[in-house]
Write a protein that holds these residues in place. Structure first.
Motif, PDB file in Angstrom:
ATOM      1  N   GLY A 166       0.804  -1.217   0.000  1.00  0.00           N
ATOM      2  CA  GLY A 166       0.000   0.000   0.000  1.00  0.00           C
ATOM      3  C   GLY A 166       0.830   1.257   0.000  1.00  0.00           C
ATOM      4  N   ALA A 167       1.981   1.216  -0.658  1.00  0.00           N
ATOM      5  CA  ALA A 167       2.901   2.356  -0.604  1.00  0.00           C
ATOM      6  C   ALA A 167       2.272   3.640  -1.131  1.00  0.00           C
ATOM      7  CB  ALA A 167       4.168   2.039  -1.395  1.00  0.00           C
ATOM      8  N   GLY A 168       1.375   3.527  -2.104  1.00  0.00           N
ATOM      9  CA  GLY A 168       0.750   4.714  -2.675  1.00  0.00           C
ATOM     10  C   GLY A 168      -0.492   5.181  -1.952  1.00  0.00           C
ATOM     11  N   PHE A 169      -0.939   4.433  -0.954  1.00  0.00           N
ATOM     12  CA  PHE A 169      -2.155   4.792  -0.228  1.00  0.00           C
ATOM     13  C   PHE A 169      -1.900   5.995   0.686  1.00  0.00           C
ATOM     14  CE2 PHE A 169      -3.524   0.911  -1.917  1.00  0.00           C
ATOM     15  CZ  PHE A 169      -4.852   0.693  -1.627  1.00  0.00           C
ATOM     16  N   PRO A 170      -2.956   6.730   1.020  1.00  0.00           N
ATOM     17  CA  PRO A 170      -2.809   7.873   1.933  1.00  0.00           C
ATOM     18  C   PRO A 170      -2.305   7.439   3.305  1.00  0.00           C
ATOM     19  CG  PRO A 170      -4.944   7.931   0.817  1.00  0.00           C
ATOM     20  CD  PRO A 170      -4.336   6.598   0.522  1.00  0.00           C
ATOM     21  N   PHE A 171      -1.683   8.369   4.007  1.00  0.00           N
ATOM     22  CA  PHE A 171      -1.186   8.078   5.344  1.00  0.00           C
ATOM     23  C   PHE A 171      -2.290   7.561   6.258  1.00  0.00           C
ATOM     24  CE2 PHE A 171       2.089  11.511   4.348  1.00  0.00           C
ATOM     25  CZ  PHE A 171       3.108  10.593   4.103  1.00  0.00           C
ATOM     26  N   GLU A 172      -3.477   8.164   6.155  1.00  0.00           N
ATOM     27  CA  GLU A 172      -4.560   7.783   7.059  1.00  0.00           C
ATOM     28  C   GLU A 172      -5.065   6.367   6.825  1.00  0.00           C
ATOM     29  OE1 GLU A 172      -6.412  10.481   3.820  1.00  0.00           O
ATOM     30  OE2 GLU A 172      -4.577  10.391   5.038  1.00  0.00           O
ATOM     31  N   GLN A 173      -4.733   5.782   5.669  1.00  0.00           N
ATOM     32  CA  GLN A 173      -5.123   4.394   5.398  1.00  0.00           C
ATOM     33  C   GLN A 173      -3.951   3.436   5.585  1.00  0.00           C
ATOM     34  OE1 GLN A 173      -6.792   4.460   1.453  1.00  0.00           O
ATOM     35  NE2 GLN A 173      -8.708   5.376   2.112  1.00  0.00           N
ATOM     36  N   GLY A 174      -2.891   3.931   6.187  1.00  0.00           N
ATOM     37  CA  GLY A 174      -1.735   3.088   6.448  1.00  0.00           C
ATOM     38  C   GLY A 174      -0.716   3.056   5.335  1.00  0.00           C
ATOM     39  N   GLY A 175      -0.869   3.953   4.336  1.00  0.00           N
ATOM     40  CA  GLY A 175       0.073   3.980   3.228  1.00  0.00           C
ATOM     41  C   GLY A 175       1.199   4.969   3.436  1.00  0.00           C
TER      42      GLY A 175
END
Length: 600
Positions: A91-100
């Motif tokens: 999930g490297a591209g996911f937002p910080f709030e989703q754990g990315g």
């Protein structure tokens, strides 16, 4: 450790051609810089070197098995999924709030390239990331809380479940059904085939993003909905229980044997439940997000396998002595020369290099556009979306079709040894052959390009592309050595425009069969020209570096090699457009006929 990709080339494309650090000026990516990008690529390389590449052959030879309803995969798969999950790479591209990590797709695509070059038999995490992204984009808070974290940490697998036995690529003909239940879920019944990573023992659960038709929905694609259908569903107590998803069969494949391709049956016991994702009857629209991501991912896989094959055949050519140079045939007392010195071998190696590095640049161009779509607004965003739509079928097709040819040339470099299991080229040849078929065959991509993308919004997408190419042409003409190649590309753009204009009247008349009759040849023409643009971009960057940095040694050799390969592409590959254009403008129709006896 044998070489399977070039980090120097990756850095060149990232920072000197596609200017990855410019993305950090946008708030979404501002937490990053070249150092953090490098750390991510280092992490991916470490996993690839230690967990993936050493097991490339073994994963192929110990393929998944279905016994007593359970699918077992190579034990290294679990170690790989644990490593990428703990490293935050799924999930490297996911937002910080989703754990990315809010990393650009431009960097994420390079992670995929490194890993698939090391071992494409471990083709698992792209599917999981895509499934998680769909749920995060369109799912309720309950679905997001239930699934996304477990997908991104690598303990659950995600899939894309579209294809059915009777429908194939014709999604309008799917029959998997969904009926509402009192608890808000749906009863799912049907079959799906060719589901990559559709079941295996390296994870605790498998979550299918599945297309199905709600009872009473409109016919065709307008009546398709998208559902989250897990192998194990979560109970009110927080435990997992069977969800009536049965692994009916496993396909034994020509290549990419490390990833199981499953035949699944849902609802044999009338107890398969799915949860609607988004709104009813909009499933195909949602699924196209994952499909387009997957298409670029397949293109990257093609480029990655071709990269591994190139470096394997290059190594062999440097070490294999045979015969003498053609001008020294009579000097029988002189030692044999390494085969890399034979012109035809060098031609094959240059072809491989041109395909790999040209494909990779095109894929990175597409990834950068994906990032810009995320962070731009208004007309700029719309233009980026149109360009990405136009390039997606090309970025899927050129690296895979040309990748197959590239690996074939690599096998040819090895001669008879290439056809044996003593060298990895035979496996790479098997592995890459599926890539032109995955996520829509070349014929489907070609019809998408010519039938939709070239005409969308009055042809605005190709106009935008030609404007981008013209920027590169302007930059190239500032260098005397590149002017001839800018002129060549200008002529190719005119040729492509003429071919397109000759075909459009058939579409205007509603004769789409005639319009799209040779769409695959049009795709080949379009791909050659588009990658010529990418090579000229690389030529501009390389020429600029030679003139402004005065590099020496290996650095100078790197840039000179770039220019040499660019010239090879323009002199050996670009001329092929003449034959393609001739056929595309030919009025003789030979493939549209009601009488099939011509094939007897």
């Amino acid at each position: 450790m044998a070489q399977y990709f070039s980090r120097r080339n990756l850095d060149f494309l990232l920072y000197e051609v596609h200017h990855a650090t410019e993305l950090t000026k946008y708030p979404y990516f501002e937490a990053h810089d070249r150092e953090t990008f490098g750390m991510v690529l280092d992490s991916a390389t470490q996993i690839a070197d230690t967990i993936m590449y050493p097991h490339y052959r073994d994963v192929d030879r110990n393929q998944p098995e279905l016994k007593e309803g359970k699918v077992t995969v190579h034990p290294q798969i679990k170690a790989f999924l644990r490593a990428v999950g703990e490293g935050g790479l799924i999930g490297a591209g996911f937002p910080f709030e989703q754990g990315g990590q809010q990393l650009p797709e431009l960097i994420g695509s390079c992670v995929s390239f490194i890993m698939m070059a090391a071992n494409n038999g471990m083709m698992y995490i792209g599917l999981t990331s895509g499934a998680a992204n769909l749920i995060a984009s369109f799912g309720s808070s309950v679905l997001i809380d239930t699934y996304v974290a477990n997908l991104l940490n690598g303990t659950w697998q995600g899939t894309m479940a579209l294809t059915e036995p009777q429908a194939g690529s014709s999604l309008s003909d799917i029959t998997t059904s969904a009926e509402p239940r009192a608890d808000g879920s749906y009863s799912i019944k049907g079959q799906k085939v060719f589901i990559s990573a559709g079941d295996h023992d390296a994870v605790d659960n498998v979550v299918h993003l599945m297309l199905a038709r709600i009872k009473g929905a409109p016919k065709g694609t307008k009546g398709i909905s998208l559902f989250v259908v897990p192998k194990y569903r979560l109970t009110d107590e927080g435990t997992l229980e069977q969800n009536d998803v049965t692994s009916t069969g496993i396909y034994h494949k020509l290549g990419q044997r490390g990833t199981p391709a499953m035949h699944l049956t849902m609802g044999e016991n009338d107890d398969c439940r799915g949860w609607l994702l988004g709104e009813p009857n909009r499933g195909l629209n949602y699924m196209f997000q994952m499909m387009n991501e997957a298409r670029i991912g397949v293109g990257m896989t093609g480029a990655a396998i071709a990269s591994a094959a190139y470096y394997a055949s290059l190594e062999y050519a440097k070490e294999r002595p045979q015969s003498r140079r053609l001008n020294e045939k009579n000097l029988l007392d002189s030692p044999q020369t390494m085969i890399i010195h034979h012109p035809d071998v060098k031609r094959m190696l240059l072809f491989q290099k041109a395909v790999v590095e040209g494909s990779l640049s095109l894929l990175m161009e597409s990834a950068r556009l994906s990032d810009l779509v995320r962070v731009t607004e208004g007309e700029e965003k719309e233009n980026n979306e149109l360009l990405l739509e136009l390039l997606t079928p090309v970025a899927k097709t050129f690296p895979t079709e040309m990748g197959v040819r590239s690996v074939s040339e690599g096998l040819q470099v090895l001669g008879g040894y290439g056809f044996t299991e003593d060298f990895a080229l035979e496996q790479m040849y098997r592995d890459i052959r599926i890539t032109p078929i995955y996520e829509g065959t070349t014929g489907i991509q070609a019809q998408d390009l010519l039938g939709r993308k070239m005409t969308i919004k009055g042809g605005k997408a190709p106009q935008l592309l030609f404007a981008e190419i013209n920027k590169t042409l302007a930059a190239a003409t500032t260098y005397e050595t590149l002017k001839p190649y800018a002129d060549k590309l200008s002529r190719e753009l005119r040729r492509l425009h003429e071919v397109t204009q000759s075909l459009l009247p058939f579409a205007a008349e509603g004769d789409y069969e005639r319009y799209l009759m040779d769409a695959t040849l049009y795709m080949e023409l379009f791909g050659i020209v588009t990658v010529a643009w990418q090579w000229l971009k690389q030529g501009v960057a390389a020429q600029n570096a030679l003139l402004t940095r005065n590099p020496a040694g290996e650095e100078a050799a790197f840039y000179e090699s770039k220019l040499h390969t660019m010239k090879f592409y323009f002199h050996y590959e670009v001329p092929k457009t003449l034959g393609l254009a001739t056929r595309l403008q030919d009025t003789e129709v030979l493939t549209i006929a009601n009488d099939q006896t011509v094939l007897l």
